[in-house]
Design an enzyme around this catalytic site. Sequence first.
Site, PDB file in Angstrom:
ATOM      1  N   GLY A  48       0.870  -1.162   0.028  1.00  0.00           N
ATOM      2  CA  GLY A  48       0.072  -0.067   0.078  1.00  0.00           C
ATOM      3  C   GLY A  48       1.288   1.217   0.040  1.00  0.00           C
ATOM      4  CG  PHE A 116      -7.062  -4.238  -5.360  1.00  0.00           C
ATOM      5  CD1 PHE A 116      -5.884  -4.434  -4.403  1.00  0.00           C
ATOM      6  CD2 PHE A 116      -7.802  -3.082  -5.014  1.00  0.00           C
ATOM      7  CE1 PHE A 116      -5.870  -3.586  -3.443  1.00  0.00           C
ATOM      8  CE2 PHE A 116      -7.491  -2.291  -4.035  1.00  0.00           C
ATOM      9  CZ  PHE A 116      -6.446  -2.409  -3.491  1.00  0.00           C
ATOM     10  CD  GLN A 172      -1.396   3.196  -7.456  1.00  0.00           C
ATOM     11  OE1 GLN A 172      -0.348   3.930  -7.726  1.00  0.00           O
ATOM     12  NE2 GLN A 172      -1.707   2.641  -6.628  1.00  0.00           N
ATOM     13  CG  ASN A 195       5.283   7.321 -13.327  1.00  0.00           C
ATOM     14  OD1 ASN A 195       4.843   7.899 -14.161  1.00  0.00           O
ATOM     15  ND2 ASN A 195       5.037   5.907 -13.092  1.00  0.00           N
ATOM     16  CG  ASP A 257       5.322   3.884  -2.702  1.00  0.00           C
ATOM     17  OD1 ASP A 257       4.592   4.809  -3.334  1.00  0.00           O
ATOM     18  OD2 ASP A 257       4.711   2.583  -2.790  1.00  0.00           O
TER      19      ASP A 257
HETATM   20  N1  LIG Z   1      16.525   0.572 -13.312  1.00  0.00           N
HETATM   21  C1  LIG Z   1      16.553   1.611 -12.133  1.00  0.00           C
HETATM   22  N2  LIG Z   1      17.858   1.984 -12.104  1.00  0.00           N
HETATM   23  C2  LIG Z   1      18.094   2.660 -11.117  1.00  0.00           C
HETATM   24  N3  LIG Z   1      17.159   3.294 -10.371  1.00  0.00           N
HETATM   25  C3  LIG Z   1      15.837   3.055 -10.580  1.00  0.00           C
HETATM   26  C4  LIG Z   1      15.506   1.901 -11.586  1.00  0.00           C
HETATM   27  N4  LIG Z   1      14.086   1.991 -11.510  1.00  0.00           N
HETATM   28  C5  LIG Z   1      13.677   2.680 -10.748  1.00  0.00           C
HETATM   29  N5  LIG Z   1      14.843   3.513  -9.946  1.00  0.00           N
HETATM   30  C6  LIG Z   1      14.541   4.121  -8.736  1.00  0.00           C
HETATM   31  O1  LIG Z   1      13.342   4.317  -8.302  1.00  0.00           O
HETATM   32  C7  LIG Z   1      12.744   5.682  -8.562  1.00  0.00           C
HETATM   33  C8  LIG Z   1      10.968   5.519  -8.822  1.00  0.00           C
HETATM   34  O2  LIG Z   1      11.249   4.672 -10.051  1.00  0.00           O
HETATM   35  P1  LIG Z   1      10.078   4.847 -11.437  1.00  0.00           P
HETATM   36  O3  LIG Z   1      10.349   6.390 -11.808  1.00  0.00           O
HETATM   37  O4  LIG Z   1      10.113   4.057 -12.302  1.00  0.00           O
HETATM   38  O5  LIG Z   1       8.675   5.221 -10.565  1.00  0.00           O
HETATM   39  P2  LIG Z   1       7.093   4.405 -10.587  1.00  0.00           P
HETATM   40  O6  LIG Z   1       7.064   3.751 -11.726  1.00  0.00           O
HETATM   41  O7  LIG Z   1       6.290   5.361 -10.180  1.00  0.00           O
HETATM   42  O8  LIG Z   1       7.472   3.206  -9.339  1.00  0.00           O
HETATM   43  P3  LIG Z   1       6.569   2.482  -8.930  1.00  0.00           P
HETATM   44  O9  LIG Z   1       6.757   1.017  -9.436  1.00  0.00           O
HETATM   45  O10 LIG Z   1       7.256   2.401  -7.370  1.00  0.00           O
HETATM   46  O11 LIG Z   1       5.340   3.182  -8.749  1.00  0.00           O
HETATM   47  C9  LIG Z   1      13.440   6.208  -9.578  1.00  0.00           C
HETATM   48  O12 LIG Z   1      13.407   7.788  -9.548  1.00  0.00           O
HETATM   49  C10 LIG Z   1      14.883   5.656  -9.187  1.00  0.00           C
HETATM   50  O13 LIG Z   1      15.443   6.420  -8.265  1.00  0.00           O
HETATM   51 MG   LIG Z   2       4.585   4.943  -8.909  1.00  0.00          MG
END
Ligand SMILES: Nc1ncnc2c1ncn2[C@@H]1O[C@H](COP(=O)(O)OP(=O)(O)OP(=O)(O)O)[C@@H](O)[C@H]1O
Ligand SMILES: [Mg+2]
Length: 325
Positions: A48, A116, A172, A195, A257
């Site tokens: 969560g 879910f 999301q 993101n 997170d």
């Molecule tokens: N392959 C990677 N290498 C290095 N750092 C990563 C990688 N993937 C994710 N991160 C780290 O995790 C942070 C968040 O990842 P991302 O931008 O993919 O967010 P997200 O898609 O919202 O993630 P989540 O799955 O937790 O919702 C990135 O800013 C980075 O610091």
């Molecule tokens: Mg995310």
Amino acid sequence: MPVVVTGSIATDHLMTFPGRFTDQFVEGKMENVSLSFLVDDLVQHRGGAGANMAYGLGLLGLGPVLVGSVGSDFDDYDAWLTRHGVDTGSVRWSELKHTARFVCTTDTANNQIASFYSGAMSEASLIELAPVARRVGGPDLVIVGPNDPQAMVQHTQECRDRGYPFMADPSQQLAWADGEMIRTLVDGADLLFTNEYEHALLLQKTGWSEGEVLSRVGTWVTTRSAKGVIVEQAGQTPIEVIAVPETKPVEPTGGGDALRAGFVAARQWGLGLERATQVGSAVATAAIEVIGTQEYSLPTGPFLDRFAAAFGTAAADEVAPHLPG
Ligand SMILES: Nc1ncnc2c1ncn2[C@@H]1O[C@H](COP(=O)(O)OP(=O)(O)OP(=O)(O)O)[C@@H](O)[C@H]1O
Ligand SMILES: [Mg+2]
């Protein structure tokens, strides 16, 4: 004053089926399905988004206050969060429903059958923030993380009405929310997190330009997985921060997170935007190099060594005095 984290609190129950689902489907008999799969593995993870962020802030010594709605099955999870420095005194326990739960079975071909159950989370809109503020003091920041949609709107509105600084983290929930709802969640936020994909989706759905968003929020942080993070403010040159080099992700879920937790903690310590984003990236790396979103730890020595290797010793020296233990 404390950071208040509102958002989903859930558990994941993940099973593996040592065969193929499709071998059990009978062609022409799909209108009455009654299938049972004998699974050989069950793992349970605490998750969560709200609880994940609170966990990270707890590890970093912030003593965050978690606000969300759970069921009577929450005892063990409660003890876990408390043990990791999270104040769960404002979590609401539903009398009727279980804690939100994601149940997923994966077969050998990586097909998945999942459900879910939102459960107690659907009662999160019954929570008011004012009593939380009375108990723990006026918050420095309220994180409005992904949650029951009505709860997100209400928490945001209450922050605006009472003047609590807030962080918009719709994540999301942007996928299905309409433009009007997203504008409500974002307008007036101190901080906005998305993101890269959500960044584009937010612009498309709100109809706002980049500049219009930046005129309505203090700071917009956009994470771009391995490509690093961009931090934007109106009228300023964007700050770009690299991801930690040689990160070896085993499960990327939860990286976002963890990044938020590191960023918010470092801002609470009084560090600048660039440094805070670096701390966020380092915490995110720790989180994605293990399975589960609350299974990482941040041992001071190794954490600082890796931080220094990624961002330099001067940066690490700024962070060091703030780390707990
Ligand atoms: N392959 C990677 N290498 C290095 N750092 C990563 C990688 N993937 C994710 N991160 C780290 O995790 C942070 C968040 O990842 P991302 O931008 O993919 O967010 P997200 O898609 O919202 O993630 P989540 O799955 O937790 O919702 C990135 O800013 C980075 O610091
Ligand atoms: Mg995310």
